[in-house]
Design a protein around this motif. Structure first.
Motif, PDB file in Angstrom:
ATOM      1  N   VAL A 118       0.834  -1.197   0.000  1.00 19.24           N
ATOM      2  CA  VAL A 118       0.000   0.000   0.000  1.00 19.24           C
ATOM      3  C   VAL A 118       0.871   1.249   0.000  1.00 19.24           C
ATOM      4  O   VAL A 118       1.840   1.353   0.745  1.00 19.24           O
ATOM      5  N   LEU A 119       0.535   2.201  -0.864  1.00 16.48           N
ATOM      6  CA  LEU A 119       1.142   3.522  -0.880  1.00 16.48           C
ATOM      7  C   LEU A 119       0.027   4.523  -0.624  1.00 16.48           C
ATOM      8  O   LEU A 119      -1.010   4.487  -1.283  1.00 16.48           O
ATOM      9  N   ASP A 120       0.217   5.392   0.339  1.00 18.15           N
ATOM     10  CA  ASP A 120      -0.809   6.378   0.668  1.00 18.15           C
ATOM     11  C   ASP A 120      -0.955   7.358  -0.487  1.00 18.15           C
ATOM     12  O   ASP A 120       0.003   8.040  -0.857  1.00 18.15           O
ATOM     13  N   HIS A 121      -2.143   7.415  -1.076  1.00 20.73           N
ATOM     14  CA  HIS A 121      -2.372   8.266  -2.243  1.00 20.73           C
ATOM     15  C   HIS A 121      -3.858   8.611  -2.326  1.00 20.73           C
ATOM     16  O   HIS A 121      -4.696   7.956  -1.697  1.00 20.73           O
ATOM     17  N   PRO A 122      -4.231   9.626  -3.132  1.00 20.71           N
ATOM     18  CA  PRO A 122      -5.624  10.063  -3.188  1.00 20.71           C
ATOM     19  C   PRO A 122      -6.435   9.483  -4.344  1.00 20.71           C
ATOM     20  O   PRO A 122      -7.596   9.862  -4.527  1.00 20.71           O
ATOM     21  N   PHE A 123      -5.861   8.577  -5.138  1.00 19.85           N
ATOM     22  CA  PHE A 123      -6.532   8.125  -6.351  1.00 19.85           C
ATOM     23  C   PHE A 123      -7.552   7.025  -6.046  1.00 19.85           C
ATOM     24  O   PHE A 123      -7.261   6.101  -5.281  1.00 19.85           O
ATOM     25  N   PRO A 124      -8.738   7.094  -6.654  1.00 21.47           N
ATOM     26  CA  PRO A 124      -9.759   6.076  -6.400  1.00 21.47           C
ATOM     27  C   PRO A 124      -9.373   4.732  -7.012  1.00 21.47           C
ATOM     28  O   PRO A 124      -8.593   4.678  -7.962  1.00 21.47           O
ATOM     29  N   PRO A 125      -9.928   3.630  -6.503  1.00 25.31           N
ATOM     30  CA  PRO A 125      -9.569   2.301  -7.014  1.00 25.31           C
ATOM     31  C   PRO A 125     -10.077   2.030  -8.426  1.00 25.31           C
ATOM     32  O   PRO A 125      -9.550   1.152  -9.108  1.00 25.31           O
ATOM     33  N   THR A 126     -11.101   2.771  -8.852  1.00 23.26           N
ATOM     34  CA  THR A 126     -11.641   2.642 -10.204  1.00 23.26           C
ATOM     35  C   THR A 126     -11.489   3.972 -10.928  1.00 23.26           C
ATOM     36  O   THR A 126     -11.646   5.035 -10.322  1.00 23.26           O
TER      37      THR A 126
ATOM     38  N   GLU B  15      -1.979   5.143 -12.937  1.00 22.27           N
ATOM     39  CA  GLU B  15      -2.276   4.448 -14.189  1.00 22.27           C
ATOM     40  C   GLU B  15      -3.468   3.518 -13.961  1.00 22.27           C
ATOM     41  O   GLU B  15      -3.470   2.725 -13.010  1.00 22.27           O
ATOM     42  N   TYR B  16      -4.461   3.614 -14.863  1.00 23.54           N
ATOM     43  CA  TYR B  16      -5.636   2.753 -14.790  1.00 23.54           C
ATOM     44  C   TYR B  16      -5.677   1.818 -15.990  1.00 23.54           C
ATOM     45  O   TYR B  16      -5.440   2.240 -17.129  1.00 23.54           O
ATOM     46  N   ASP B  17      -5.969   0.554 -15.723  1.00 21.71           N
ATOM     47  CA  ASP B  17      -6.103  -0.447 -16.777  1.00 21.71           C
ATOM     48  C   ASP B  17      -7.173   0.005 -17.765  1.00 21.71           C
ATOM     49  O   ASP B  17      -8.297   0.327 -17.380  1.00 21.71           O
ATOM     50  N   GLY B  18      -6.818   0.024 -19.057  1.00 23.82           N
ATOM     51  CA  GLY B  18      -7.750   0.513 -20.064  1.00 23.82           C
ATOM     52  C   GLY B  18      -8.959  -0.375 -20.267  1.00 23.82           C
ATOM     53  O   GLY B  18      -9.983   0.079 -20.784  1.00 23.82           O
ATOM     54  N   GLU B  19      -8.869  -1.644 -19.878  1.00 20.20           N
ATOM     55  CA  GLU B  19      -9.994  -2.569 -20.046  1.00 20.20           C
ATOM     56  C   GLU B  19     -10.850  -2.639 -18.784  1.00 20.20           C
ATOM     57  O   GLU B  19     -12.060  -2.418 -18.834  1.00 20.20           O
ATOM     58  N   THR B  20     -10.221  -2.922 -17.649  1.00 16.63           N
ATOM     59  CA  THR B  20     -10.985  -3.094 -16.408  1.00 16.63           C
ATOM     60  C   THR B  20     -11.262  -1.770 -15.710  1.00 16.63           C
ATOM     61  O   THR B  20     -12.135  -1.700 -14.848  1.00 16.63           O
ATOM     62  N   GLN B  21     -10.481  -0.731 -16.055  1.00 18.16           N
ATOM     63  CA  GLN B  21     -10.546   0.593 -15.427  1.00 18.16           C
ATOM     64  C   GLN B  21     -10.165   0.550 -13.948  1.00 18.16           C
ATOM     65  O   GLN B  21     -10.454   1.482 -13.198  1.00 18.16           O
ATOM     66  N   LYS B  22      -9.467  -0.502 -13.544  1.00 13.18           N
ATOM     67  CA  LYS B  22      -8.987  -0.611 -12.170  1.00 13.18           C
ATOM     68  C   LYS B  22      -7.590   0.004 -12.053  1.00 13.18           C
ATOM     69  O   LYS B  22      -6.810   0.013 -13.004  1.00 13.18           O
ATOM     70  N   LEU B  23      -7.282   0.486 -10.863  1.00 16.18           N
ATOM     71  CA  LEU B  23      -5.992   1.109 -10.609  1.00 16.18           C
ATOM     72  C   LEU B  23      -4.881   0.074 -10.731  1.00 16.18           C
ATOM     73  O   LEU B  23      -4.911  -0.969 -10.080  1.00 16.18           O
ATOM     74  N   ASP B  24      -3.879   0.376 -11.571  1.00 14.69           N
ATOM     75  CA  ASP B  24      -2.767  -0.544 -11.806  1.00 14.69           C
ATOM     76  C   ASP B  24      -1.467  -0.089 -11.163  1.00 14.69           C
ATOM     77  O   ASP B  24      -0.625  -0.915 -10.814  1.00 14.69           O
ATOM     78  N   ALA B  25      -1.265   1.222 -11.054  1.00 18.01           N
ATOM     79  CA  ALA B  25       0.014   1.712 -10.533  1.00 18.01           C
ATOM     80  C   ALA B  25      -0.137   3.146 -10.055  1.00 18.01           C
ATOM     81  O   ALA B  25      -0.919   3.919 -10.614  1.00 18.01           O
ATOM     82  N   VAL B  26       0.610   3.479  -9.017  1.00 20.46           N
ATOM     83  CA  VAL B  26       0.738   4.856  -8.547  1.00 20.46           C
ATOM     84  C   VAL B  26       2.221   5.156  -8.399  1.00 20.46           C
ATOM     85  O   VAL B  26       2.969   4.360  -7.821  1.00 20.46           O
ATOM     86  N   THR B  27       2.640   6.287  -8.941  1.00 20.43           N
ATOM     87  CA  THR B  27       4.043   6.703  -8.863  1.00 20.43           C
ATOM     88  C   THR B  27       4.128   8.041  -8.148  1.00 20.43           C
ATOM     89  O   THR B  27       3.387   8.970  -8.465  1.00 20.43           O
ATOM     90  N   GLU B  28       5.033   8.110  -7.188  1.00 18.68           N
ATOM     91  CA  GLU B  28       5.315   9.355  -6.482  1.00 18.68           C
ATOM     92  C   GLU B  28       6.755   9.753  -6.772  1.00 18.68           C
ATOM     93  O   GLU B  28       7.671   8.937  -6.673  1.00 18.68           O
ATOM     94  N   MET B  29       6.948  11.018  -7.155  1.00 18.35           N
ATOM     95  CA  MET B  29       8.281  11.555  -7.408  1.00 18.35           C
ATOM     96  C   MET B  29       8.600  12.565  -6.317  1.00 18.35           C
ATOM     97  O   MET B  29       7.819  13.484  -6.064  1.00 18.35           O
TER      98      MET B  29
END
Length: 268
Positions: free
Chosen positions: A13-21, A59-73
Protein backbone atom coordinates in the motif's frame (compact mmCIF):
# COMPACT_ATOMS: atom_id res chain seq x y z
CA UNK A 1 23.04 11.54 -0.49
CA UNK A 2 19.68 11.09 1.19
CA UNK A 3 18.56 7.57 2.04
CA UNK A 4 16.83 5.97 -0.92
CA UNK A 5 13.08 5.57 -0.68
CA UNK A 6 11.97 1.94 -0.80
CA UNK A 7 10.16 0.83 -3.94
CA UNK A 8 6.88 -0.81 -2.97
CA UNK A 9 6.46 -4.39 -4.10
CA UNK A 10 3.27 -5.37 -5.98
CA UNK A 11 0.31 -5.40 -3.63
CA UNK A 12 1.83 -3.18 -0.94
CA UNK A 13 0.00 0.00 0.00
CA UNK A 14 1.14 3.52 -0.88
CA UNK A 15 -0.81 6.38 0.67
CA UNK A 16 -2.37 8.27 -2.24
CA UNK A 17 -5.62 10.06 -3.19
CA UNK A 18 -6.53 8.13 -6.35
CA UNK A 19 -9.76 6.08 -6.40
CA UNK A 20 -9.57 2.30 -7.01
CA UNK A 21 -11.64 2.64 -10.20
CA UNK A 22 -10.91 5.12 -12.98
CA UNK A 23 -12.83 8.40 -12.62
CA UNK A 24 -15.46 9.14 -15.23
CA UNK A 25 -14.03 11.34 -17.97
CA UNK A 26 -15.65 13.36 -20.74
CA UNK A 27 -13.69 15.26 -23.41
CA UNK A 28 -15.43 17.82 -25.64
CA UNK A 29 -13.93 20.23 -28.15
CA UNK A 30 -14.13 23.90 -27.16
CA UNK A 31 -14.41 27.04 -29.28
CA UNK A 32 -12.64 29.09 -26.58
CA UNK A 33 -9.16 28.63 -27.97
CA UNK A 34 -5.96 28.21 -25.97
CA UNK A 35 -3.02 29.01 -28.23
CA UNK A 36 -0.13 28.51 -25.78
CA UNK A 37 0.67 27.22 -22.30
CA UNK A 38 3.82 27.24 -20.19
CA UNK A 39 4.39 23.59 -19.30
CA UNK A 40 7.02 23.46 -16.57
CA UNK A 41 6.58 19.71 -16.15
CA UNK A 42 9.20 17.14 -17.00
CA UNK A 43 7.49 15.80 -20.13
CA UNK A 44 5.80 13.34 -19.69
CA UNK A 45 6.66 12.49 -16.12
CA UNK A 46 4.30 15.22 -14.88
CA UNK A 47 6.25 16.84 -12.04
CA UNK A 48 7.96 20.24 -12.10
CA UNK A 49 11.67 19.66 -11.39
CA UNK A 50 12.03 21.93 -8.37
CA UNK A 51 12.58 21.34 -4.68
CA UNK A 52 9.26 21.19 -2.85
CA UNK A 53 7.36 19.76 -5.85
CA UNK A 54 6.36 16.33 -4.53
CA UNK A 55 4.04 14.84 -7.13
CA UNK A 56 2.02 11.74 -7.99
CA UNK A 57 0.19 10.13 -10.86
CA UNK A 58 -1.88 6.99 -11.39
CA UNK A 59 -2.28 4.45 -14.19
CA UNK A 60 -5.64 2.75 -14.79
CA UNK A 61 -6.10 -0.45 -16.78
CA UNK A 62 -7.75 0.51 -20.06
CA UNK A 63 -9.99 -2.57 -20.05
CA UNK A 64 -10.99 -3.09 -16.41
CA UNK A 65 -10.55 0.59 -15.43
CA UNK A 66 -8.99 -0.61 -12.17
CA UNK A 67 -5.99 1.11 -10.61
CA UNK A 68 -2.77 -0.54 -11.81
CA UNK A 69 0.01 1.71 -10.53
CA UNK A 70 0.74 4.86 -8.55
CA UNK A 71 4.04 6.70 -8.86
CA UNK A 72 5.32 9.36 -6.48
CA UNK A 73 8.28 11.56 -7.41
CA UNK A 74 10.10 13.14 -4.49
CA UNK A 75 12.72 15.90 -4.91
CA UNK A 76 15.35 15.17 -2.27
CA UNK A 77 18.41 17.35 -2.95
CA UNK A 78 19.92 20.00 -5.15
CA UNK A 79 22.75 18.68 -7.32
CA UNK A 80 25.36 19.86 -9.82
CA UNK A 81 26.21 17.63 -12.80
CA UNK A 82 28.04 18.49 -16.01
CA UNK A 83 28.08 22.19 -15.09
CA UNK A 84 24.31 22.15 -14.64
CA UNK A 85 22.29 22.85 -11.51
CA UNK A 86 19.65 20.17 -11.13
CA UNK A 87 17.38 18.41 -8.66
CA UNK A 88 17.67 14.81 -7.46
CA UNK A 89 14.39 12.89 -7.73
CA UNK A 90 13.62 9.66 -5.89
CA UNK A 91 10.66 7.38 -6.52
CA UNK A 92 8.02 5.65 -4.46
CA UNK A 93 5.70 3.27 -6.30
CA UNK A 94 2.76 0.98 -5.79
CA UNK A 95 2.37 -1.60 -8.54
CA UNK A 96 -0.59 -3.96 -8.82
CA UNK A 97 1.26 -6.04 -11.42
CA UNK A 98 4.83 -7.03 -12.17
CA UNK A 99 5.72 -3.94 -14.22
CA UNK A 100 9.14 -2.52 -14.98
CA UNK A 101 9.95 -0.15 -12.15
CA UNK A 102 11.00 3.46 -12.45
CA UNK A 103 14.68 4.41 -12.17
CA UNK A 104 16.22 4.63 -8.71
CA UNK A 105 17.11 8.28 -9.19
CA UNK A 106 16.77 11.04 -11.75
CA UNK A 107 18.66 14.30 -11.94
CA UNK A 108 16.60 16.88 -13.81
CA UNK A 109 16.65 20.60 -14.45
CA UNK A 110 14.47 23.53 -15.49
CA UNK A 111 15.28 26.96 -16.88
CA UNK A 112 13.24 29.73 -18.50
CA UNK A 113 12.78 27.78 -21.73
CA UNK A 114 13.29 24.06 -21.14
CA UNK A 115 13.12 21.11 -18.80
CA UNK A 116 15.43 18.14 -19.31
CA UNK A 117 17.06 15.05 -17.87
CA UNK A 118 20.72 15.32 -16.84
CA UNK A 119 21.31 11.85 -15.39
CA UNK A 120 19.31 8.69 -14.67
CA UNK A 121 20.38 6.01 -12.19
CA UNK A 122 19.32 2.35 -12.22
CA UNK A 123 20.47 -0.57 -10.09
CA UNK A 124 21.51 -3.58 -12.18
CA UNK A 125 22.87 -6.73 -10.52
CA UNK A 126 23.43 -4.80 -7.32
CA UNK A 127 25.39 -2.00 -9.00
CA UNK A 128 24.24 1.56 -9.53
CA UNK A 129 24.53 2.51 -13.19
CA UNK A 130 24.61 6.21 -14.06
CA UNK A 131 23.46 7.19 -17.56
CA UNK A 132 24.29 10.86 -18.01
CA UNK A 133 23.94 13.63 -20.56
CA UNK A 134 26.76 13.22 -23.08
CA UNK A 135 26.83 9.43 -22.75
CA UNK A 136 26.08 7.38 -25.85
CA UNK A 137 22.34 6.85 -26.37
CA UNK A 138 21.34 9.12 -23.47
CA UNK A 139 19.32 11.50 -25.61
CA UNK A 140 17.85 8.60 -27.60
CA UNK A 141 16.54 7.16 -24.34
CA UNK A 142 15.66 10.31 -22.39
CA UNK A 143 15.23 12.91 -25.07
CA UNK A 144 16.44 16.36 -25.92
CA UNK A 145 15.44 19.42 -23.88
CA UNK A 146 11.65 19.75 -23.60
CA UNK A 147 10.30 23.15 -24.61
CA UNK A 148 8.23 24.71 -21.84
CA UNK A 149 6.18 26.88 -24.19
CA UNK A 150 3.77 24.60 -26.02
CA UNK A 151 1.62 26.23 -28.68
CA UNK A 152 -0.98 25.46 -31.32
CA UNK A 153 -0.08 26.90 -34.72
CA UNK A 154 -2.10 24.47 -36.81
CA UNK A 155 0.59 21.83 -37.20
CA UNK A 156 -2.02 19.07 -37.14
CA UNK A 157 -4.69 19.52 -39.81
CA UNK A 158 -7.68 17.28 -39.22
CA UNK A 159 -9.01 15.54 -42.33
CA UNK A 160 -12.66 14.73 -43.10
CA UNK A 161 -12.11 11.11 -42.01
CA UNK A 162 -10.74 12.22 -38.61
CA UNK A 163 -7.09 11.52 -39.42
CA UNK A 164 -4.39 14.21 -39.30
CA UNK A 165 -1.87 15.59 -41.75
CA UNK A 166 1.19 17.43 -40.49
CA UNK A 167 1.57 20.94 -41.93
CA UNK A 168 4.51 23.34 -41.79
CA UNK A 169 3.58 24.28 -38.22
CA UNK A 170 6.02 23.52 -35.41
CA UNK A 171 3.76 23.43 -32.35
CA UNK A 172 2.53 20.33 -30.53
CA UNK A 173 -0.88 21.84 -29.75
CA UNK A 174 -3.84 20.15 -31.43
CA UNK A 175 -6.99 21.99 -30.44
CA UNK A 176 -8.71 23.16 -27.27
CA UNK A 177 -10.92 20.87 -25.20
CA UNK A 178 -12.92 20.82 -21.99
CA UNK A 179 -11.97 17.77 -19.95
CA UNK A 180 -14.42 16.77 -17.23
CA UNK A 181 -13.07 14.33 -14.64
CA UNK A 182 -15.59 13.48 -11.97
CA UNK A 183 -16.99 16.82 -10.79
CA UNK A 184 -14.10 18.91 -12.13
CA UNK A 185 -13.90 20.46 -15.60
CA UNK A 186 -10.58 21.70 -17.00
CA UNK A 187 -10.10 23.95 -20.03
CA UNK A 188 -7.18 22.32 -21.84
CA UNK A 189 -4.79 22.55 -24.72
CA UNK A 190 -4.59 19.15 -26.35
CA UNK A 191 -1.05 18.04 -27.18
CA UNK A 192 -0.06 15.41 -29.74
CA UNK A 193 3.59 14.42 -29.37
CA UNK A 194 4.64 11.63 -31.78
CA UNK A 195 8.02 10.15 -32.71
CA UNK A 196 6.85 10.55 -36.28
CA UNK A 197 10.28 9.97 -37.85
CA UNK A 198 11.06 6.85 -35.80
CA UNK A 199 10.62 3.34 -37.20
CA UNK A 200 6.91 2.47 -37.44
CA UNK A 201 6.13 5.95 -36.09
CA UNK A 202 7.58 5.19 -32.67
CA UNK A 203 5.47 6.16 -29.67
CA UNK A 204 2.94 8.97 -29.46
CA UNK A 205 1.56 10.86 -26.47
CA UNK A 206 -1.87 12.48 -26.28
CA UNK A 207 -1.87 14.98 -23.43
CA UNK A 208 -4.40 17.46 -22.05
CA UNK A 209 -2.75 20.45 -20.35
CA UNK A 210 -4.79 22.89 -18.29
CA UNK A 211 -4.24 26.62 -18.57
CA UNK A 212 -1.52 26.42 -15.92
CA UNK A 213 0.39 23.91 -18.04
CA UNK A 214 -0.35 20.90 -15.81
CA UNK A 215 -1.31 17.52 -17.24
CA UNK A 216 -4.83 16.48 -16.30
CA UNK A 217 -5.13 13.48 -18.63
CA UNK A 218 -2.63 11.42 -20.61
CA UNK A 219 -2.66 8.48 -23.00
CA UNK A 220 0.25 6.77 -24.73
CA UNK A 221 -0.03 5.19 -28.17
CA UNK A 222 2.30 2.94 -30.15
CA UNK A 223 2.80 2.84 -33.89
CA UNK A 224 0.82 -0.07 -35.28
CA UNK A 225 3.84 -2.34 -35.87
CA UNK A 226 6.22 -0.88 -33.26
CA UNK A 227 6.14 -3.91 -30.94
CA UNK A 228 6.84 -6.48 -33.65
CA UNK A 229 3.22 -7.44 -34.25
CA UNK A 230 0.01 -5.81 -35.45
CA UNK A 231 -1.47 -3.82 -32.57
CA UNK A 232 -4.68 -3.25 -34.52
CA UNK A 233 -5.22 -7.01 -34.51
CA UNK A 234 -4.23 -7.30 -30.84
CA UNK A 235 -6.41 -4.39 -29.71
CA UNK A 236 -9.18 -4.00 -32.32
CA UNK A 237 -11.39 -2.09 -29.86
CA UNK A 238 -8.71 0.38 -28.73
CA UNK A 239 -8.61 4.05 -29.59
CA UNK A 240 -6.61 4.81 -32.71
CA UNK A 241 -5.17 7.95 -34.23
CA UNK A 242 -3.82 8.32 -37.76
CA UNK A 243 -1.12 10.92 -38.44
CA UNK A 244 0.42 11.17 -41.91
CA UNK A 245 -0.95 7.69 -42.67
CA UNK A 246 0.76 6.16 -39.61
CA UNK A 247 -1.74 4.31 -37.43
CA UNK A 248 -1.20 4.76 -33.69
CA UNK A 249 -2.96 2.42 -31.26
CA UNK A 250 -3.70 3.12 -27.58
CA UNK A 251 -1.02 0.84 -26.14
CA UNK A 252 2.31 1.10 -24.31
CA UNK A 253 5.54 -0.71 -23.48
CA UNK A 254 3.85 -2.85 -20.80
CA UNK A 255 2.08 -4.72 -23.60
CA UNK A 256 -1.26 -3.32 -22.48
CA UNK A 257 -3.02 0.06 -22.43
CA UNK A 258 -3.72 2.55 -19.68
CA UNK A 259 -5.19 5.94 -18.86
CA UNK A 260 -3.07 8.25 -16.72
CA UNK A 261 -4.36 10.75 -14.16
CA UNK A 262 -2.30 13.14 -12.03
CA UNK A 263 -2.88 15.11 -8.85
CA UNK A 264 -4.05 17.95 -11.11
CA UNK A 265 -6.74 15.61 -12.49
CA UNK A 266 -8.24 15.54 -8.99
CA UNK A 267 -8.02 19.31 -8.63
CA UNK A 268 -5.11 18.98 -6.18
Amino acid sequence: MSEKFTIKHPGEVLDHPFPPTRPEIRITESSHTITEVDCQELQWWFMIPRMGERYMWAEYDGETQKLDAVTEMIPTANAYIRDTECVEIQFNEWLAKDWPQSPDLMYVTIDDNYTRWISVVNTIDGKRIFNTLGDEWFEDQWGCPCKRHIFDDGRYKRQPDGSYKITDGKGLGAGTYDVTIGDNTFHCLRVIDPDIDAEHGGEMCEVYLNENGRTVFFRRYDGRYLRGHDLVEKFPQNLKMVIDDIVYVHSNCTGWYHDTFTLASLGL
